[in-house]
Design a protein around this motif. Structure first.
Motif: not given
Length: 202
Positions: A123-131, A165-174
């Motif tokens: 239903p929803f997703a939130l970017g790590r910058n919370l914006a 396309q909205s966000m990619i998942t790249d924890p610690f730059g990976a």
């Protein structure tokens, strides 16, 4: 009739991707002044936005961000050449459906394709910058992986645009190859209203 409908939106050194759409969202052979893209590119953007990458150039006259999701509609200052535009889907992306994401990530001059599959809908997703906030989101696994610069590019299933396309998942730059996309079906009425608002304003 050109099938090149994915565009590059640039402002200074920053850029994202977008897709040409028909005002009634049904697609078909036509010229158009409208682009569907990601709303987060417009955040704090005050300079001129230029359009390129689909064998013509234009500038953006105005934009409307769709509330509560990472989708925006923009109007150009001139119509595109005739294009074979795609319909905006009226249905959510099916589970495990094969997808094609088009964008200019890592390439200013050349559109690239990222092939993937739908592995979840949320239903929803939130970017790590919370914006960056996305309602009616879908999660894709892509190969090649989506990258920065692909944001706003169309996610296509069959002959329909199902998301941007909205966000990619790249924890610690990976980069994990997982991408969050903003589905259009749930916001189709708001997208059409945005087109009408831009038609009246310009």
């Amino acid at each position: 009739m050109s099938h090149a409908i994915t565009v590059r939106l640039s402002s200074g050194r920053s850029y994202c991707s977008g897709v040409l759409i028909s005002p009634d969202l049904t697609g078909g052979e036509a010229t158009t002044e409208y682009v569907l893209s990601c709303a987060h590119f417009l955040r704090e953007r005050t300079g001129e936005i230029k359009v390129g990458g689909a064998f013509f150039h234009a500038r953006i006259r105005g934009a409307v961000r769709i509330p509560r999701t990472d989708i925006a509609v923009l109007r150009m200052d001139r119509p595109s050449p005739p294009k074979q535009l795609l319909r905006l889907s009226t249905h959510g992306a099916p589970w495990l459906a094969p997808t094609r994401t088009e964008g200019f990530g890592k390439s200013w001059h050349r559109k690239r394709e990222r092939f993937g599959r739908v592995i979840a809908r949320t239903p929803f997703a939130l970017g790590r910058n919370l914006a960056t906030f996305v309602t009616s989101a879908a999660i894709l696994h892509n190969n090649p992986k989506a990258v920065k610069g692909d944001s706003g590019g169309p996610v296509i299933i069959g002959d329909e645009v199902v998301a941007v396309q909205s966000m990619i998942t790249d924890p610690f730059g990976a980069n994990t190859g997982l991408a969050t996309v903003a589905q259009v079906a749930a916001h189709r009425r708001a997208i059409r209203a945005a087109v009408e608002a831009l038609e009246e304003a310009y």
